[in-house]
Design a protein around this motif. Structure first.
Motif, PDB file in Angstrom:
ATOM      1  N   TRP A 199       9.197   0.152  -1.322  1.00 52.74           N
ATOM      2  CA  TRP A 199       8.714   0.285   0.047  1.00 52.74           C
ATOM      3  C   TRP A 199       8.724  -1.069   0.716  1.00 52.74           C
ATOM      4  N   ARG A 200       8.574  -1.042   2.033  1.00 53.77           N
ATOM      5  CA  ARG A 200       8.441  -2.271   2.814  1.00 53.77           C
ATOM      6  C   ARG A 200       7.838  -1.960   4.166  1.00 53.77           C
ATOM      7  N   LEU A 201       7.397  -3.007   4.845  1.00 53.03           N
ATOM      8  CA  LEU A 201       7.044  -2.912   6.257  1.00 53.03           C
ATOM      9  C   LEU A 201       8.304  -3.235   7.049  1.00 53.03           C
ATOM     10  N   MET A 202       8.651  -2.377   7.982  1.00 53.71           N
ATOM     11  CA  MET A 202       9.851  -2.573   8.788  1.00 53.71           C
ATOM     12  C   MET A 202       9.447  -2.556  10.263  1.00 53.71           C
ATOM     13  N   VAL A 233       1.506  10.500  13.371  1.00 54.15           N
ATOM     14  CA  VAL A 233       1.404   9.052  13.477  1.00 54.15           C
ATOM     15  C   VAL A 233      -0.043   8.673  13.182  1.00 54.15           C
ATOM     16  N   ALA A 234      -0.206   7.594  12.423  1.00 51.23           N
ATOM     17  CA  ALA A 234      -1.526   7.019  12.150  1.00 51.23           C
ATOM     18  C   ALA A 234      -1.359   5.508  12.098  1.00 51.23           C
ATOM     19  N   GLU A 235      -2.468   4.804  12.224  1.00 51.64           N
ATOM     20  CA  GLU A 235      -2.451   3.345  12.149  1.00 51.64           C
ATOM     21  C   GLU A 235      -3.190   2.896  10.895  1.00 51.64           C
ATOM     22  N   ALA A 236      -2.585   1.952  10.191  1.00 51.94           N
ATOM     23  CA  ALA A 236      -3.190   1.387   8.985  1.00 51.94           C
ATOM     24  C   ALA A 236      -3.811   0.040   9.316  1.00 51.94           C
ATOM     25  N   ASN A 237      -4.793  -0.347   8.520  1.00 49.30           N
ATOM     26  CA  ASN A 237      -5.362  -1.675   8.670  1.00 49.30           C
ATOM     27  C   ASN A 237      -4.839  -2.593   7.561  1.00 49.30           C
ATOM     28  N   LYS A 238      -5.153  -3.870   7.673  1.00 52.48           N
ATOM     29  CA  LYS A 238      -4.639  -4.861   6.732  1.00 52.48           C
ATOM     30  C   LYS A 238      -5.054  -4.544   5.295  1.00 52.48           C
ATOM     31  N   GLN A 239      -6.291  -4.152   5.103  1.00 53.83           N
ATOM     32  CA  GLN A 239      -6.772  -3.844   3.751  1.00 53.83           C
ATOM     33  C   GLN A 239      -5.980  -2.687   3.142  1.00 53.83           C
ATOM     34  N   GLU A 240      -5.690  -1.665   3.933  1.00 48.96           N
ATOM     35  CA  GLU A 240      -4.919  -0.523   3.418  1.00 48.96           C
ATOM     36  C   GLU A 240      -3.502  -0.940   3.038  1.00 48.96           C
ATOM     37  N   ILE A 241      -2.881  -1.758   3.859  1.00 53.91           N
ATOM     38  CA  ILE A 241      -1.523  -2.226   3.549  1.00 53.91           C
ATOM     39  C   ILE A 241      -1.536  -3.078   2.276  1.00 53.91           C
ATOM     40  N   GLU A 242      -2.505  -3.971   2.171  1.00 56.52           N
ATOM     41  CA  GLU A 242      -2.575  -4.843   1.000  1.00 56.52           C
ATOM     42  C   GLU A 242      -2.903  -4.089  -0.287  1.00 56.52           C
ATOM     43  N   SER A 243      -3.481  -2.902  -0.179  1.00 60.46           N
ATOM     44  CA  SER A 243      -3.860  -2.157  -1.377  1.00 60.46           C
ATOM     45  C   SER A 243      -2.834  -1.093  -1.782  1.00 60.46           C
ATOM     46  N   ILE A 244      -1.684  -1.045  -1.109  1.00 57.82           N
ATOM     47  CA  ILE A 244      -0.678  -0.028  -1.436  1.00 57.82           C
ATOM     48  C   ILE A 244      -0.270  -0.133  -2.905  1.00 57.82           C
ATOM     49  N   GLN A 245      -0.278   1.006  -3.543  1.00 57.73           N
ATOM     50  CA  GLN A 245       0.268   1.159  -4.894  1.00 57.73           C
ATOM     51  C   GLN A 245       1.342   2.231  -4.774  1.00 57.73           C
ATOM     52  N   PHE A 246       2.585   1.802  -4.784  1.00 60.10           N
ATOM     53  CA  PHE A 246       3.712   2.698  -4.547  1.00 60.10           C
ATOM     54  C   PHE A 246       3.868   3.663  -5.720  1.00 60.10           C
ATOM     55  N   GLY A 247       4.055   4.940  -5.400  1.00 56.15           N
ATOM     56  CA  GLY A 247       4.199   5.985  -6.415  1.00 56.15           C
ATOM     57  C   GLY A 247       5.574   5.990  -7.065  1.00 56.15           C
ATOM     58  N   ASP A 248       5.890   7.103  -7.691  1.00 55.04           N
ATOM     59  CA  ASP A 248       7.121   7.179  -8.480  1.00 55.04           C
ATOM     60  C   ASP A 248       8.282   7.853  -7.757  1.00 55.04           C
ATOM     61  N   GLU A 249       8.112   8.212  -6.494  1.00 51.68           N
ATOM     62  CA  GLU A 249       9.225   8.753  -5.710  1.00 51.68           C
ATOM     63  C   GLU A 249       9.775   7.637  -4.847  1.00 51.68           C
ATOM     64  N   GLY A 250      11.072   7.451  -4.885  1.00 54.12           N
ATOM     65  CA  GLY A 250      11.685   6.396  -4.095  1.00 54.12           C
ATOM     66  C   GLY A 250      11.893   5.134  -4.908  1.00 54.12           C
ATOM     67  N   ALA A 304       4.492   8.652  10.326  1.00 51.62           N
ATOM     68  CA  ALA A 304       4.828   7.282  10.715  1.00 51.62           C
ATOM     69  C   ALA A 304       3.523   6.493  10.630  1.00 51.62           C
ATOM     70  N   LEU A 305       3.394   5.682   9.593  1.00 49.87           N
ATOM     71  CA  LEU A 305       2.194   4.874   9.403  1.00 49.87           C
ATOM     72  C   LEU A 305       2.459   3.496   9.990  1.00 49.87           C
ATOM     73  N   LEU A 306       1.761   3.190  11.071  1.00 49.27           N
ATOM     74  CA  LEU A 306       1.977   1.953  11.819  1.00 49.27           C
ATOM     75  C   LEU A 306       1.018   0.862  11.363  1.00 49.27           C
ATOM     76  N   PHE A 307       1.531  -0.349  11.315  1.00 46.91           N
ATOM     77  CA  PHE A 307       0.718  -1.543  11.104  1.00 46.91           C
ATOM     78  C   PHE A 307       1.196  -2.557  12.121  1.00 46.91           C
ATOM     79  N   HIS A 308       0.461  -2.681  13.211  1.00 45.63           N
ATOM     80  CA  HIS A 308       0.859  -3.489  14.363  1.00 45.63           C
ATOM     81  C   HIS A 308       2.208  -2.975  14.870  1.00 45.63           C
TER      82      HIS A 308
END
Length: 147
Positions: free
Chosen positions: A115-118, A95-112, A18-22
């Motif tokens: 993605w989104r923030l929910m 569980v881990a927490e992500a920062n804004k830079q990590e969220i903004e740099s997401i490059q979604f792979g080929d499974e799925g 579970a990767l949390l962002f706020h």
């Protein structure tokens, strides 16, 4: 890191994060293929163990492969062990927490599919979320005092 049920088990088969962002989670819509577990549902980063990797190595590798986020082990703030989805081994929930830079740099792979923030509250109520992940997330939320 808070740890629940942390036996060292050779039967460890996989993990989820579970990767949390706020107050939100990084989730992705699984492929809609009937031959995979939980098709077309909202999932967390993670997957199966490769070789003799530790649960921490597995979850961090999967996160990097799926979202191009490279966290270090010290960023994992919670670990919960339990039966895997087929009840023939152990899986781990982190569980881990992500920062804004990590969220903004997401490059979604080929499974799925995508993605989104929910919002966490939305995931917990979502009928298209994976029930065991909702349950494990609720256990984690019960361990922290500010939620």
């Amino acid at each position: 890191m808070t740890v629940l049920q942390n036996p060292s088990s050779p039967l460890f088969t996989g993990c989820k994060l579970a990767l949390l962002f706020h107050d939100q989670l990084v989730v992705y819509r699984r492929d809609n293929i009937s031959s995979i577990p939980f098709p077309n549902l909202w999932d967390f980063p993670g997957g199966g163990r490769e070789g003799n990797e530790s649960p921490e190595q597995c979850v961090l590798r999967e996160l990097d492969e799926e979202f191009s986020i490279a966290l270090t082990q010290d960023r994992l703030i919670y670990k919960q062990g339990g039966a895997n989805q087929t009840a023939d081994g152990m899986s781990y929930f982190y569980v881990a927490e992500a920062n804004k830079q990590e969220i903004e740099s997401i490059q979604f792979g080929d499974e799925g599919q995508y993605w989104r923030l929910m919002p966490i509250a939305e995931y917990l109520q979502c009928e298209e979320a994976i029930l065991p992940l909702q349950q494990r997330l609720r256990v984690y939320l019960g361990t922290i005092s500010d939620i």
